[in-house]
Design a protein around this motif. Structure first.
Motif: not given
Lengths: 227, 275, 190, 321, 194, 445
Positions: A205, A208, A212, B157, B168-169, B172
């Motif tokens: 996670r 990720i 992002y 997320a 917010v991703i 996800l």
């Protein structure tokens, strides 16, 4: 769904991802009771695997023939038959082992692992797959029992499979071969395995989120460059 | 054939017959009508009755799923296959409605919003902070930065960024709306993916006050409202977007002095590739 | 007095769950709420007492006279499985509230090793009919005690900051371990 | 706007009511318990020599280290300053036999904090008394070593001596109450001298650190249940005074059972808890295989605390009783 | 109706097959199991009566008793399997005694469920590498009258004394008690016979 | 203090340091009118008042500037004469923004009062009407419109009026001073309340740490057979309605019920004075009497200020704030509201303004709950605060509801005594809010 799974995977999933003891928390009674030594653990796991494989085999053959109302009774009867076979053979050929495993051989019957696999898998899949699945689960069970048995034996007596491992000065922790030790060891083991997989998940996670953020930072700097 | 053998098979056969008969009789006499879904879900479950789901066996789990009290993927033993099978029975995946996304309607992070002259002392959860004079920021309407939404997200997320605001991703996010429920200030709203214009502020203060409390507040000047042909309506010093009539091309985004109103699809960060 | 000792022995000193490892699956699975744990305990106790009666009869009236002791596992489990299913159906029909409270736990009991273990113990320890029933009740009470205690503790732990990897089964096992240590104090009481 | 708001020399804070707080704090209470343990520590050193200080030091050190390590790995604030780990370490040291192995002591301390406390989430979340978990672990792991008692050091050196309870149980040999009161007996480090325990215990009660209910209930329970059997048969069963002063009863009463975290919060619950411990203890001492059972009795009742709390909740003010 | 017949047939057939298979199997296994048991008893008897060459079961008793003889048929004594309560459960012993019941010549623990590592030292003590079976070994030659007694933390000073296992006094005592009461039983039997 | 004292009381409670000595000897001082008053439209429980003026209007002191909207509401009067500057959203001492009228004082002090009434001949209807028009709200802290309390539903029989002179909050000495300085007006106020409710029995409950007030009041009621002075034990929260009723006549108000349900009406001493003023003098609520205290203020004193006076003016009047100040609280230290802005105005029910220093606040580090049970012992309502707070924190509302979270009156006893310094009240308040919302949803569903 099931067709996509290769035969090898059918076997491998039981080893770790769906390990009956550590992941599914099934068949606890024998796991805790007989693992005072690695040897007992292996014997128990082999006996269980034997029953599991053969009952899966039988169940998957006759699966279409059993009415659902007596499904459980029929399955458990089949399982019980195989367990009795194991019991008798053990008593006749390996009396010492039979004594060590004590009253826990008959309890293989009610090991929810076995009934669970019949209901969840053998009764819905072909003979080959059912046997492979049973073998995988059995091996997973074996791994778990061996680990647990070896750990308890090591700390409880300083030996594994009868070989002295710990140095002479080591004072055995008797608790490890007592019921309390069984609970504690299994609980701690499960916890540590969980924390390992938890850590892996958290790492995934984090990557990720990091991606992002990076992507976002780039996106934010772009218009500035344009200006 | 010896006698023992015959006794053995007749005993077991007899017992089997006896109990099968009893069960058959019971099945006929004692059958209780129930929601057929329960039976179907029960069929799809492993049936090990191990209790790993925390329910009293597979049947109870099935009842709970049908009544909406348990999640379709609540069976740890069956794994994904079972979850999908149950989901199919329950029709959860069905439905082609547009995906909702949570939008955080406040940009007044630590750098933008003005703090009160006194420090807040107490638990750092938004809902608890909100009770004590509405939090640490001068803006009564803004994000409290306690991360209740991040905590509430069941899919991990969301995260709090460096500025103290949640993000917010989208990849996800499942659009479950838990974050919006968790926000005591109602800053997070669930919007269909097609919405692309937002006023990133909830402040209802008069222009002077709102300018004082936050650099990026909607100060209620109303420029966007005047140019938008009813696409934005002013309500108590705050621009409210009317999504059914709005035409993004009419909004003078560059005229907004604080940048409170923005168009998302013009932002270049749309094509973030996470893989 | 002998009966009382049998009862206490089964209930506390040689607790089925904490020293014989019988009935661990439901002990871990259904111990997250006091109410359901207690119902589970009652259901198990109920089935245990019936089982102790029926299996004693089968063993002593059918198996022993015919020299069929080797059929005990098969016949016992058949009895238990059918009985449990029958009782479940019966309760479901007769009283829906009772079924909600108790009956739904019955399927779990088929694979509860405590039941089969009980039947086998009664044979092994050569109990008389009455002793068998008392032993069954004691074992049920012990199971109920253990699972309710555990449920109380787990409800408390729900409020605690248990490390995530240890939540659920692992912490339950650890608590069981500590409880087992505490029960060791009763050793030699009987 | 005015001189007041412009004055920058103070920083205000705002928070939820109430805005004042009593002088109690976790830290203060914990360190008061440590102070209360000082008489026991002194008596331990007096009776058994300076090696006992080493046991205490090792126990405390490993308890604190374990707590710090767990907190570090869980990425939590390291809270060893609150003194709770120190207490656990000290308590554990005071309930092992004199001249106990340092390795075992360290292991016990690690188990006490690790399995007894941190695995539940740390301070405040444990179900069982951590020191007792450590001690029960040691008892189960090394049953021989932990029941090997040395008599106080003014007796012949190195001779093992049975505790008064063991002496009574197995050989029907009584022990002078005055010996037990001042500590001229075999036993764990901290529990041999009843008077040292009493000094510390009463200090805690009167300082308000521990509630009077649990100790009172335990003593009452011991007098009632122990006395009952004594009245039934005075020769097989010891008298309640002996029961009260022998073994770890007093130490358990004041320092173990009253542990805030693992005892009930409701007033009624505290009574039930205390009486329950005494009942279980009397059963173990009089009928069980072991001579002493304070540890088991307390651990056993610890397990009941959640249920006790739940079913002894006070009636809400004004609700029908 | 069809399903009912189906159910009946299914369970009955499985029952019949199961019964048949198991019956055949037990036909094979039972003699083997009996043989094991027999061999075990025999081994135990010869262990507690090392000089014995033959044994015979004393019939018509409420409990098992074996009379052992040497090759010539001279009576050497008895082997007595006897049981009683230990710390946690039953302990079953095989005790060898001389003809006059005055002396124990051997002891073997057949079954026990004592605390592992502690009470189990009545069988073997792994911590004593030189002589792990010191506890049962002590009984060789112990005088049985008036009673065998246990001493703690000290070497036995009398011929009728046995040293207890540290930390497992109760198990040690239990073994002694079982032997004592077994011998008492035998005595009363012999007394009657005389 | 001691459990052996004869004074009546309730079970539980705590004894915080009183600090009453700071102000108990100082007589009320009337503070000069401020330049500007800020009048929030919501100074009471219930609906906001509706404004009757607009920007630029001139108003007289005593003039109604906002009228009640609905039954549970109260009018607002201008406390000074002057000009309406603006009507806007302003922070107030509750910490939340609310609509307020801002009036600039013109120093002329033109007054517009209502006619005075004779307390002997006035009828219950007249009393209620006058109390309503005068905008009276309860002075105990909750600011419940007073006339509602004087209008019991037909089915409830009230037999006792209790004047609450406990003032159990530390620091505050306002009611104490009222009783010492204006005993006769207190009695008159009480009699008017008794008349409005048709009650024959009145009682004044005073904590035994105010010997002077007890003395004065005893003298004042000498010879009256319908009014008694009841001395109760000094203990927080003795002044809570339920606790005082329990102490005075042993009745217990069931959860979710009002004092009226057990035949009691409780009014604050300050309210009695205000009723006296409204009826006898015809004066609406224009001022608030309050204690300004705490170790962080230079000159602690009891003052009478205009409603709407910004806090900063009062602090200045009392000699300013010391450098050690850490917290400014409106109300008492146990239930008051901490301020983050000195511009907030005094409201009708404001009874104290405290400037606290680190030493008095004494905030130990927060640790997890140790289950010591001190909060359970202290809770006057026999709740289990630690569980309530934890359930609320974890969002487990059903369980919190089962444990009676809605019964909690947020007196702060639990959080005061908690060694782990858990913000119990804050969590419980949050849980209460959520549970009440849940209950409403359930009803509407």
């Amino acid at each position: 769904m099931a067709n996509k799974v290769t035969a090898a995977k059918e076997f491998i999933k039981g080893l770790w991802d769906q390990n009956p003891v550590f992941k599914q928390v099934l068949g606890m009674c024998p796991v805790l009771a007989v693992t005072v030594s690695a040897e007992n653990g292996i014997a128990m796991a082999l006996a269980t695997t034997f029953v599991l494989v053969f009952s899966s085999f039988v169940v998957s053959i006759i699966k279409n023939w059993i009415p659902s109302q007596v499904r459980i009774a029929a399955y458990i009867l089949i399982i019980a038959t195989f367990v009795t076979i194991v019991d008798l053979v053990m008593k006749a050929q390996f009396p010492a082992l039979s004594k060590a495993l004590g009253p826990f051989i008959p309890l293989i019957i009610v090991n929810c692992l076995i009934l669970g696999r019949q209901e969840a898998f053998a009764s819905k899949n072909s003979v080959g797959r059912a046997v492979l699945d049973a073998l995988g689960m059995g091996t997973g069970f074996l791994i778990a029992l061996f680990l647990l048995g070896a750990t308890r034996e090591l700390f409880g007596t300083g030996m594994i499979l009868g070989f002295q491992i710990m140095p002479e000065v080591y004072e055995p922790w008797l608790i490890m071969i007592l019921p309390a030790g069984a609970f504690l060891t299994l609980g701690l083991m499960m916890g540590f395995f969980n924390s390992y997989s938890e850590k892996k998940k958290a790492e995934e996670r984090n990557t990720i989120v990091e991606k992002y953020r990076q992507a976002k930072r780039q996106a934010e700097t772009k218009p500035l460059e344009a200006n | 054939m010896d006698l023992g053998f015959i006794i053995a098979i007749s005993t077991m056969g007899g017992l089997g017959f006896l109990f099968a008969g009893g069960l058959a009789l019971a099945d006929r006499k004692l059958r209780v009508e129930e929601n057929p879904l329960i039976g179907k879900v029960n069929e799809a479950l492993p049936g090990a009755n191990c209790g790993a789901c925390g329910k009293a066996g597979c049947y109870d789990f099935a009842v709970n799923v049908v009544e909406g009290k348990a999640k379709v993927n609540g069976c740890p033993v069956g794994g994904e296959e079972t979850a999908q099978a149950v989901a199919t029975i329950m029709g959860v995946d069905a439905g082609a409605s547009e995906k909702l996304l949570p939008i955080v309607l406040c940009r007044g992070g630590n750098a933008e919003a003005v703090k009160k002259m006194a420090d807040y002392y107490g638990p750092l959860s938004c809902s608890a902070m909100d009770l004590v004079s509405g939090g640490e920021k001068m803006c009564y309407y803004g994000c409290l930065g306690g991360g209740d939404c991040v905590e509430a997200c069941p899919f991990n997320a969301m995260f709090m960024n460096e500025d103290g605001l949640p993000e917010v991703i989208e990849e996800l996010c499942t659009g479950c709306g838990m974050c919006a429920q968790a926000c005591p200030k109602d800053i997070i709203e669930m919007h269909p993916e097609s919405h692309n214009v937002f006023v990133y502020c909830k402040n209802h203060d008069d222009p002077k006050t709102s300018k004082d409390v936050c650099k990026v507040a909607c100060i209620g000047c109303g420029i966007c409202a005047r140019k938008s042909d009813g696409g934005v309506v002013m309500d108590n010093n705050l621009g409210i977007i009317q999504y059914d009539v709005i035409d993004p091309d009419k909004i003078p985004f560059d005229k907004c002095r604080t940048g409170a109103i923005q168009r998302t699809d013009s932002k270049p960060d749309q094509d973030i590739n996470l893989n | 007095m002998e009966l009382l000792l049998i009862f206490l022995s089964a209930a506390i000193v040689n607790n089925f769950v904490l020293s014989y490892f019988l009935g661990i699956c439901p002990f871990i699975g259904v111990s997250n709420k006091i109410s359901s744990a207690f119902s589970m305990g009652l259901a198990a106790t109920f089935v245990m007492s019936i089982t102790s009666i029926v299996t004693w009869l089968i063993y002593h009236l059918i198996l022993v006279p015919n020299n069929l002791e080797f059929l005990q596992y098969v016949s016992f489990i058949l009895v238990i499985a059918s009985l449990v299913q029958f009782v479940e159906m019966f309760i479901k029909k007769v009283s829906q509230p009772l079924y909600r409270a108790l009956g739904i736990f019955l399927p779990l009991i088929t694979t509860n090793c405590a039941i089969l273990g009980l039947a086998l113990f009664i044979v092994l320890k050569e109990y008389t009919f009455i002793e068998g029933i008392v032993f069954g009740l004691g074992a049920g009470a012990g199971f109920t005690l253990a699972i309710t205690l555990m449920a109380g503790i787990r409800e408390e732990l729900d409020l605690a900051d248990v490390p995530k990897p240890f939540q659920g089964a692992p912490i339950t096992l650890v608590v069981a371990g500590i409880l087992a240590m505490a029960f060791m104090g009763f050793a030699g009481l009987i | 706007m005015t001189t007041i708001t412009a004055n920058p020399s103070y920083k205000l804070e705002f928070a939820s009511s109430p805005h004042v707080h009593s002088r109690w704090s976790t830290k203060r209470a914990m360190w008061m318990v440590v102070i209360a343990l000082v008489p026991c520590m002194i008596s331990a050193v007096l009776f058994y020599g300076f090696y006992q200080l080493l046991i205490m030091a090792v126990s405390v050190l490993f308890a604190v280290l374990t707590e710090a390590a767990v907190k570090y790995f869980r990425k939590r604030e390291i809270t060893i300053g609150d003194g709770s780990a120190v207490i656990t370490g000290l308590l554990l040291a005071l309930i092992v036999p004199p001249n106990f192995s340092l390795v075992f002591t360290a292991l016990g301390a690690v188990v006490a904090i690790g399995l007894g406390k941190e695995i539940f989430g740390g301070l405040g979340f444990n179900i069982f008394n951590p020191a007792l978990v450590g001690r029960a672990f040691l008892q189960a792991a090394f049953p021989v070593q932990i029941t090997t008692w040395t008599v106080p050091n003014y007796a012949v050196e190195g001779v093992t001596s049975a505790t008064p309870l063991a002496a009574f149980k197995f050989d029907k040999v009584g022990t002078e109450v005055s010996n037990m009161f001042f500590g001229n007996i075999g036993g764990s480090l901290g529990e041999t001298s009843a008077i040292a325990v009493l000094i510390g215990g009463l200090f805690l009660v009167f300082a308000g650190v521990i509630n009077y209910r649990v100790p009172l209930a335990m003593i009452l329970g011991m007098v009632i249940f122990g006395g009952l059997f004594w009245l039934i048969d005075g020769t097989t069963f010891p008298d309640p005074i002996f029961q009260l002063t022998a073994g770890g009863f007093l130490f358990g009463t004041f320092f173990m059972a009253t542990d805030w975290v693992s005892s009930p919060v409701t007033p009624k619950g505290m009574w039930i808890f205390g009486l329950g411990i005494s009942l279980v203890l009397v059963m173990i001492r009089l009928f069980g295989g072991l001579p002493e059972g304070v540890m088991y009795a307390i651990l056993f009742m610890n397990g009941f605390v959640p249920l006790i709390n739940r079913y002894t909740r006070p009636t809400i003010f004004g609700e029908a009783k | 109706m069809k399903t009912i017949i189906h159910m009946l047939v299914t369970l009955s057939v499985i029952g019949v097959i199961s019964g048949g298979v198991l019956s055949q199997l037990s036909g094979w296994a039972d003699p083997l199991i009996a043989e094991h048991r027999q061999r075990e008893t025999e081994a135990a008897i010869f262990e507690v009566q090392p000089e014995a060459k033959k044994y015979e079961k004393v019939e018509d008793l409420a409990f098992d008793l074996y009379k052992v003889t040497d090759e010539e048929g001279n009576e050497l004594g008895y082997a007595l399997p006897y049981e009683g309560n230990g710390f946690q459960g039953k302990i079953r012993l095989m005790v060898g005694v001389t003809n006059d019941l005055g002396k124990v010549v051997g002891l073997r623990v057949l079954e026990q469920v004592e605390t592992p590592g502690l009470g189990t030292k009545i069988v073997t003590d792994p911590s004593d590498k030189a002589n792990p079976e010191w506890f049962p070994g002590q009984f060789n030659g112990v005088i049985t009258s008036p009673l065998i007694t246990v001493v703690k933390n000290a070497k036995p000073s009398k011929d009728s004394e046995i040293m207890a296992i540290t930390g497992a006094t109760i198990s040690s005592k239990a073994v002694v008690d079982i032997i004592n009461s077994g011998i008492k039983e035998l005595r009363s039997l012999k007394g009657e016979a005389n | 203090m001691s459990i052996f004292s004869k004074a009546k009381s309730f079970k539980g409670g705590v004894h915080p340091s009183e600090f009453k000595e700071l102000t108990e000897k100082s007589a009320f001082e009337v503070m000069p009118n401020p330049n500007m008053v800020i009048l929030p439209l919501k100074q009471h429980i219930g609906k906001d008042a509706k404004t009757l003026v607009k920007k630029g209007d001139t108003v007289k002191a005593g003039q109604v500037v906002a009228e009640p909207d609905g039954f549970i509401s109260a009018p607002v009067h201008s406390p000074v004469s002057g000009k309406v500057m603006k009507i806007t959203k302003e922070k107030n001492v509750s910490g939340f923004p609310a609509e307020a009228i801002i009036i600039k004082s013109d120093e002329e002090n033109e007054i517009e009062f209502m006619p005075s009434l004779d307390p002997e001949t006035v009828t219950p209807e007249e009393i209620r009407e006058r109390v309503r028009l005068a905008g009276l709200v309860g002075q105990g802290g909750a600011a419940f419109p007073t006339f509602v309390k004087l209008t019991p539903p037909k089915d409830k029989v009230v037999d006792t009026v209790i004047l609450n002179g406990c003032e159990c909050e530390p620091y505050l000495t306002r009611d104490d001073r009222y009783m010492i300085e204006r005993p006769d007006e207190v009695i008159t106020g009480l009699k008017i309340i008794m008349k409005a409710l048709g009650v024959k029995k009145g009682s004044i409950g005073i904590e035994n740490n105010k010997p002077e007030a007890i003395d004065v009041m005893r003298k004042a009621v000498a010879g009256m057979n319908d009014v008694t002075v009841d001395v109760v034990q000094t203990k927080y929260p003795q002044g809570a309605e339920k606790m005082l009723i329990k102490a005075v006549n042993g009745r217990e108000v069931p959860p979710g019920k009002l004092p009226m349900d057990v035949g009691c009406v409780i009014q604050n001493i300050g309210t009695a004075i205000a009723i006296n003023d409204a009826v006898v003098k015809g004066e609406p609520v224009l001022t608030a009497a309050m204690t300004v205290s705490g170790l962080g203020i230079n000159e602690p004193k009891n003052v009478i200020v205009r409603v709407g006076t910004p806090l900063v003016d009062i602090l200045e009047y009392c000699g300013g704030v010391k450098d050690t100040a850490k917290k400014v609280v409106v109300g008492g230290p146990m239930m008051g509201v901490a301020q983050f802005d000195f511009d907030a105005p005094v409201m009708k029910a404001t009874s104290g303004l405290l400037v606290l220093t680190e030493e008095e606040i004494n905030n130990p580090e927060e640790t997890p709950c140790l289950r010591c049970g001190m909060c359970v012992d202290a809770c006057p309502l026999n709740l289990v605060p630690t569980k309530l707070a934890r359930f609320s924190q974890l969002g487990r509302l059903e369980e919190a509801e089962q444990l009676g979270i809605t019964v909690c009156m947020e007196c702060g006893t639990c959080a005061y005594t908690c060694p782990a310094n858990i913000p119990l009240v804050q969590w419980i308040r949050l849980g209460k809010q959520n549970v009440i919302r849940l209950q409403r949803e359930r009803q509407s569903a």
